[in-house]
Scaffold this motif. Structure first.
Motif, PDB file in Angstrom:
ATOM      1  N   PRO A 145       0.821  -1.217   0.000  1.00 38.95           N
ATOM      2  CA  PRO A 145       0.000   0.000   0.000  1.00 38.95           C
ATOM      3  C   PRO A 145       0.857   1.270   0.000  1.00 38.95           C
ATOM      4  O   PRO A 145       1.958   1.292   0.562  1.00 38.95           O
ATOM      5  N   GLY A 146       0.324   2.326  -0.628  1.00 37.45           N
ATOM      6  CA  GLY A 146       0.986   3.616  -0.599  1.00 37.45           C
ATOM      7  C   GLY A 146       0.667   4.355   0.681  1.00 37.45           C
ATOM      8  O   GLY A 146       0.082   3.800   1.615  1.00 37.45           O
ATOM      9  N   ALA A 147       1.028   5.649   0.730  1.00 42.89           N
ATOM     10  CA  ALA A 147       0.848   6.436   1.952  1.00 42.89           C
ATOM     11  C   ALA A 147      -0.622   6.560   2.325  1.00 42.89           C
ATOM     12  O   ALA A 147      -1.013   6.221   3.451  1.00 42.89           O
ATOM     13  N   VAL A 151      -3.049   4.749   5.378  1.00 44.54           N
ATOM     14  CA  VAL A 151      -3.944   5.446   6.312  1.00 44.54           C
ATOM     15  C   VAL A 151      -5.298   4.756   6.360  1.00 44.54           C
ATOM     16  O   VAL A 151      -5.851   4.490   7.436  1.00 44.54           O
ATOM     17  N   LEU A 152      -5.864   4.469   5.193  1.00 42.31           N
ATOM     18  CA  LEU A 152      -7.172   3.815   5.126  1.00 42.31           C
ATOM     19  C   LEU A 152      -7.119   2.400   5.708  1.00 42.31           C
ATOM     20  O   LEU A 152      -8.055   1.956   6.383  1.00 42.31           O
ATOM     21  N   GLY A 156      -9.248   1.553   8.971  1.00 44.29           N
ATOM     22  CA  GLY A 156     -10.311   0.546   8.828  1.00 44.29           C
ATOM     23  C   GLY A 156     -10.185  -0.569   9.850  1.00 44.29           C
ATOM     24  O   GLY A 156     -11.170  -0.974  10.475  1.00 44.29           O
ATOM     25  N   ALA A 157      -8.968  -1.064  10.037  1.00 43.98           N
ATOM     26  CA  ALA A 157      -8.743  -2.136  11.007  1.00 43.98           C
ATOM     27  C   ALA A 157      -9.045  -1.660  12.425  1.00 43.98           C
ATOM     28  O   ALA A 157      -9.649  -2.371  13.231  1.00 43.98           O
ATOM     29  N   ARG A 158      -8.647  -0.420  12.742  1.00 41.29           N
ATOM     30  CA  ARG A 158      -8.890   0.110  14.083  1.00 41.29           C
ATOM     31  C   ARG A 158     -10.366   0.364  14.334  1.00 41.29           C
ATOM     32  O   ARG A 158     -10.852   0.197  15.462  1.00 41.29           O
ATOM     33  N   ALA A 213      -9.172   5.779  14.997  1.00 40.58           N
ATOM     34  CA  ALA A 213      -9.036   5.547  13.556  1.00 40.58           C
ATOM     35  C   ALA A 213      -7.947   6.425  12.937  1.00 40.58           C
ATOM     36  O   ALA A 213      -7.066   5.912  12.223  1.00 40.58           O
ATOM     37  N   PRO A 214      -7.944   7.753  13.183  1.00 44.97           N
ATOM     38  CA  PRO A 214      -6.851   8.567  12.637  1.00 44.97           C
ATOM     39  C   PRO A 214      -5.482   8.177  13.212  1.00 44.97           C
ATOM     40  O   PRO A 214      -4.482   8.179  12.487  1.00 44.97           O
TER      41      PRO A 214
END
Length: 328
Positions: A145-147, A151-152, A156-158, A213-214
């Protein structure tokens, strides 16, 4: 006549011994069959990579939580301090709260709330890493995955783990605040449901997701990008784990600073849900009572704890996954 009786007793003893040997052999065979069945079941259940990721994540989360629980307690106490202090009074900081807890509750008081932390962490971190692994394998199997994708992926997992474990998070926060006299996690859950209703177990959901999430998304981005900048010689050397841990510390500091205000709001909502009907009410209260700096109260212990926990959890997780022959 005596010889006949002796012979009869010997025959009876021999029969009893034969029966005992048979029973022992049968018990041994049953135990072995049960053990074999259990072993095969475990091998089959842990054969799925996502379940292996769950186990690795749970183990890594358990170790880091036990070590850094005191920092989480100090952070919670700092954030829930009353603000009606007289002008010119000494500022209450992390060291003051730390010494106060040790003085009034002894050294063991620093680990108050560790039980709900374990109940939350063992399945919670496992759910996070297994979800992260599954999403990564599904969407980014061919290429990393890229940057923004990192993040996504992390966010998403969190989100999945955060929603699943929110009731325990509420109990953990109340344990650490020192305002509630809960005897156990089960008793606390029962008390909240009886006195406040099940809805109270999901108080602070918005603030929790805005924080977690962030944080996770930014952490995964900073961590993965930091690892990508490492020279190949370091990544393949015996010091790779130490280098990854250093990347994790840097990523944790940056992500903690960005998400600290949401953590303060979340703590206020979960500790005193009767005072705030909405998350915006808590934001307004904190700003009116503490000013802008109130959103960063408890930032130092939280940053230390989240940074060390995340760095250790990711390092241990990746090492365990590597030993299982899986790419994390």
């Amino acid at each position: 006549m005596d010889r006949g009786r002796v012979r009869t007793e010997k025959v009876i003893q021999k029969e009893e011994k034969t029966k005992e040997d048979f029973d022992h052999t049968r018990t041994t065979l049953l135990d072995w069959n049960l053990f074999s069945t259990f072993k095969i079941t475990m091998e089959l259940s842990l054969g799925h990579p996502a379940l292996k990721a769950f186990v690795c994540g749970s183990l890594s989360g358990t170790c880091s939580t036990l070590l850094f629980q005191p920092l989480d307690l100090v952070k919670t106490r700092l954030q829930t301090l009353h603000s009606n202090m007289q002008p010119g009074s000494a500022r209450v900081g992390m060291v003051t709260v730390f010494l106060s807890v040790v003085r009034t509750e002894k050294l063991i008081g620093l680990w108050k709330g560790v039980s709900p932390s374990f109940v939350r962490t063992i399945p919670g971190v496992g759910i996070y890493f297994s979800t992260y692994y599954s999403l990564k394998q599904h969407y980014f199997l061919e290429q990393g995955p890229g940057a923004m994708e990192s993040v996504l992926l992390g966010a998403g997992a969190r989100t999945v783990a955060g929603v699943c474990m929110l009731p325990v998070t509420v109990i953990k926060t109340r344990f650490e605040s020192g305002r509630y006299n809960y005897g156990s996690v089960a008793g606390a859950l029962r008390s909240v449901c009886q006195t406040e209703g099940p809805r109270a177990l999901f108080s602070g959901l918005t603030a929790t997701l805005l924080r977690d999430a962030p944080f996770s998304g930014l952490y995964v981005m900073f961590y993965s990008q930091g690892k990508n900048t490492l020279p190949q010689e370091i990544s393949t050397s015996p010091y790779a784990a130490l280098a990854n841990f250093s990347c994790g510390i840097l990523a944790g500091v940056l992500a903690s600073l960005v998400t600290q205000p949401a953590d303060v709001v979340k703590t206020h909502v979960q500790v005193s849900p009767h005072l705030y009907r909405r998350t915006a009410d808590a934001v307004r209260y904190i700003y009116n009572e503490h000013g802008f700096q109130g959103f960063f109260r408890g930032g130092v212990p939280r940053s230390l704890r989240r940074t060390m926990i995340a760095a250790m959890a990711w390092t241990v997780y990746e090492q365990l996954m590597a030993r299982m022959g899986l790419k994390s």
